[in-house]
Design an enzyme around this catalytic site. Structure first.
Site, PDB file in Angstrom:
ATOM      1  N   SER A 140       0.856  -1.205   0.000  1.00 20.43           N
ATOM      2  CA  SER A 140       0.000   0.000   0.000  1.00 20.43           C
ATOM      3  C   SER A 140       0.881   1.239   0.000  1.00 20.43           C
ATOM      4  CB  SER A 140      -0.871   0.011   1.258  1.00 20.43           C
ATOM      5  OG  SER A 140      -1.535   1.255   1.372  1.00 20.43           O
ATOM      6  N   TYR A 153      -1.229  -0.458  10.207  1.00 20.12           N
ATOM      7  CA  TYR A 153      -1.411  -0.803   8.799  1.00 20.12           C
ATOM      8  C   TYR A 153      -0.238  -0.265   7.978  1.00 20.12           C
ATOM      9  CZ  TYR A 153      -3.877  -1.119   4.263  1.00 20.12           C
ATOM     10  OH  TYR A 153      -4.248  -1.407   2.964  1.00 20.12           O
ATOM     11  N   LYS A 157       2.528  -2.596   6.064  1.00 12.64           N
ATOM     12  CA  LYS A 157       2.635  -2.567   4.599  1.00 12.64           C
ATOM     13  C   LYS A 157       4.065  -2.206   4.185  1.00 12.64           C
ATOM     14  CE  LYS A 157      -1.542  -3.714   3.204  1.00 12.64           C
ATOM     15  NZ  LYS A 157      -1.789  -4.978   2.485  1.00 12.64           N
TER      16      LYS A 157
HETATM   17  P1  NAP Z   1     -11.772  -5.798   0.378  1.00 12.01           P
HETATM   18  O1  NAP Z   1     -12.699  -5.534  -0.744  1.00 12.01           O
HETATM   19  O2  NAP Z   1     -12.249  -5.614   1.769  1.00 12.01           O
HETATM   20  O3  NAP Z   1     -11.179  -7.265   0.182  1.00 12.01           O
HETATM   21  C1  NAP Z   1     -10.357  -7.850   1.148  1.00 12.01           C
HETATM   22  C2  NAP Z   1     -10.177  -9.315   0.821  1.00 12.01           C
HETATM   23  O4  NAP Z   1      -9.293  -9.900   1.784  1.00 12.01           O
HETATM   24  C3  NAP Z   1     -11.488 -10.073   0.865  1.00 12.01           C
HETATM   25  O5  NAP Z   1     -11.547 -10.994  -0.191  1.00 12.01           O
HETATM   26  C4  NAP Z   1     -11.410 -10.798   2.199  1.00 12.01           C
HETATM   27  O6  NAP Z   1     -12.094 -12.032   2.112  1.00 12.01           O
HETATM   28  C5  NAP Z   1      -9.921 -11.041   2.343  1.00 12.01           C
HETATM   29  N1  NAP Z   1      -9.527 -11.233   3.731  1.00 12.01           N
HETATM   30  C6  NAP Z   1      -9.526 -10.327   4.726  1.00 12.01           C
HETATM   31  N2  NAP Z   1      -9.118 -10.900   5.862  1.00 12.01           N
HETATM   32  C7  NAP Z   1      -8.881 -12.212   5.582  1.00 12.01           C
HETATM   33  C8  NAP Z   1      -8.445 -13.337   6.334  1.00 12.01           C
HETATM   34  N3  NAP Z   1      -8.158 -13.264   7.645  1.00 12.01           N
HETATM   35  N4  NAP Z   1      -8.298 -14.524   5.680  1.00 12.01           N
HETATM   36  C9  NAP Z   1      -8.595 -14.630   4.380  1.00 12.01           C
HETATM   37  N5  NAP Z   1      -9.003 -13.608   3.599  1.00 12.01           N
HETATM   38  C10 NAP Z   1      -9.149 -12.419   4.215  1.00 12.01           C
HETATM   39  O7  NAP Z   1     -10.475  -4.849   0.264  1.00 12.01           O
HETATM   40  P2  NAP Z   1      -9.435  -4.569  -0.930  1.00 12.01           P
HETATM   41  O8  NAP Z   1      -9.296  -3.123  -0.996  1.00 12.01           O
HETATM   42  O9  NAP Z   1      -9.761  -5.345  -2.144  1.00 12.01           O
HETATM   43  O10 NAP Z   1      -8.099  -5.143  -0.245  1.00 12.01           O
HETATM   44  C11 NAP Z   1      -7.255  -6.086  -0.869  1.00 12.01           C
HETATM   45  C12 NAP Z   1      -5.809  -5.767  -0.484  1.00 12.01           C
HETATM   46  O11 NAP Z   1      -5.449  -4.493  -1.026  1.00 12.01           O
HETATM   47  C13 NAP Z   1      -5.547  -5.669   1.014  1.00 12.01           C
HETATM   48  O12 NAP Z   1      -4.319  -6.285   1.337  1.00 12.01           O
HETATM   49  C14 NAP Z   1      -5.431  -4.168   1.244  1.00 12.01           C
HETATM   50  O13 NAP Z   1      -4.657  -3.861   2.379  1.00 12.01           O
HETATM   51  C15 NAP Z   1      -4.789  -3.738  -0.051  1.00 12.01           C
HETATM   52  N6  NAP Z   1      -4.922  -2.315  -0.366  1.00 12.01           N
HETATM   53  C16 NAP Z   1      -6.144  -1.765  -0.654  1.00 12.01           C
HETATM   54  C17 NAP Z   1      -6.224  -0.413  -0.961  1.00 12.01           C
HETATM   55  C18 NAP Z   1      -7.537   0.257  -1.289  1.00 12.01           C
HETATM   56  O14 NAP Z   1      -7.563   1.502  -1.365  1.00 12.01           O
HETATM   57  N7  NAP Z   1      -8.615  -0.478  -1.503  1.00 12.01           N
HETATM   58  C19 NAP Z   1      -5.080   0.379  -0.961  1.00 12.01           C
HETATM   59  C20 NAP Z   1      -3.866  -0.211  -0.663  1.00 12.01           C
HETATM   60  C21 NAP Z   1      -3.791  -1.558  -0.373  1.00 12.01           C
HETATM   61  P3  NAP Z   1     -13.150 -12.600   3.194  1.00 12.01           P
HETATM   62  O15 NAP Z   1     -13.850 -11.449   3.808  1.00 12.01           O
HETATM   63  O16 NAP Z   1     -13.998 -13.507   2.356  1.00 12.01           O
HETATM   64  O17 NAP Z   1     -12.310 -13.351   4.169  1.00 12.01           O
END
Ligand code: NAP
Length: 271
Positions: A140, A153, A157
């Site tokens: 991130s 967080y 990261k």
């Molecule tokens: P999201 O829509 O909330 O998706 C998160 C995913 O991670 C879901 O599929 C969830 O699946 C899974 N997850 C969470 N905790 C888990 C656990 N303990 N075991 C297994 N699966 C788990 O969020 P997203 O934005 O797509 O996030 C994906 C990644 O991108 C994350 O690592 C996040 O930190 C990173 N990221 C996101 C952003 C942003 O702005 N969106 C920016 C920088 C980095 P279940 O709920 O089915 O378990």
């Protein structure tokens, strides 16, 4: 048509929502066979069904070592090999500098760092057997700049990005490339508590939150639109495919220019 991932087998953790779900769709469209994981069984099965025979859902919690190992074993059982691992699962972490607890730290480390380290570890032997592979860790811009996530967080990261560099050096001689993507602000349910919270809301509520979020994020970068999950999926495709075959130990920032902008300092007394 031959896709850019034809003949490749990929594991995508956190494939039930947001960035992981978009990446699963794109990888299958590009010819990969994909095992997508997460804890939301209904959402995972629905997406795998939509994607057809090339996709399968496997329920796994990335904070549990046995689940991480079983994920790789399942991919090998189902598809016979492993070429690509996207360590994508993650979510918000609790706590702030003034008052953080050991329990909060342990939870954050398990979710964001141990999950990545163990995912890499269990992918090594199968990838060696395939003659190499591509591991992509979702980091991130919070690891690069202030105020893109809370303290835990952000620190974790940053650790993911550096773990990636160290792993890429050690695994490079086996033709296993290890890279991170550092997304900027991407419109997903992580902004309203993560996919687990989204599961408790109606489709209409989630859609309303998404529309509002995209409108807000369209003002968050120099570009006049919100970051979307597919923007990160495309970056993952580049790193996973032969187009990225000389890219290793890299942190690919995909943020619409957000990290080049000045971030406001904290408000005195706010923590
Ligand atoms: P999201 O829509 O909330 O998706 C998160 C995913 O991670 C879901 O599929 C969830 O699946 C899974 N997850 C969470 N905790 C888990 C656990 N303990 N075991 C297994 N699966 C788990 O969020 P997203 O934005 O797509 O996030 C994906 C990644 O991108 C994350 O690592 C996040 O930190 C990173 N990221 C996101 C952003 C942003 O702005 N969106 C920016 C920088 C980095 P279940 O709920 O089915 O378990």
């Amino acid at each position: 048509m031959v896709g850019r991932l034809s003949g490749k087998v990929a594991v995508i953790t956190g494939g039930t929502s947001g960035i992981g779900a978009a990446t699963a769709e794109l990888f299958v469209a590009e010819g990969a066979e994909v095992l997508l994981t997460g804890r939301s069984r209904d959402k995972g099965n629905a997406l795998a069904e939509k994607l057809g025979n090339a996709a399968v859902y496997h329920e796994a919690d990335v904070t549990q070592e046995a689940d991480v190992k079983a994920t790789v074993d399942q991919a090998l059982d189902r598809f016979g090999k492993l070429d690509i691992l996207f360590n994508n699962a993650g979510g918000p972490t609790p706590g702030d500098v003034n008052g953080i607890t050991p329990e909060q730290i342990r939870y954050g480390v398990d979710l964001l760092l141990t999950s990545v380290a163990l995912g890499i570890r269990y992918a090594i032997e199968p990838m060696k057997a395939s003659g190499g592979g591509s591991i992509i860790n979702n980091s991130s811009i919070a690891g690069l700049r202030y105020r893109q996530g809370n303290v835990l967080y952000s620190v974790l990261k940053a650790a993911v990005s550096h773990y990636t560099r160290m792993a890429g050096i050690e695994l490079g001689p086996h033709s296993i490339r290890v890279n991170t993507i550092s997304p900027g602000a991407i419109a997903t349910p992580i902004f309203w508590g993560g996919s687990a919270r989204a599961n408790t809301l109606t489709d209409e509520d989630n859609e309303r939150k998404m529309q509002k979020l995209q409108a807000n994020l369209s003002r968050a970068t120099p570009l006049p639109r919100s970051g979307l999950s597919m923007d990160i999926a495309e970056a993952a495709l580049f790193l996973a495919s032969d187009a990225g075959s000389y890219v290793n130990c890299h942190d690919l920032v995909v943020d619409g220019g957000r990290t080049s902008m000045f971030m406001e300092p904290p408000v005195p007394g706010s923590s």
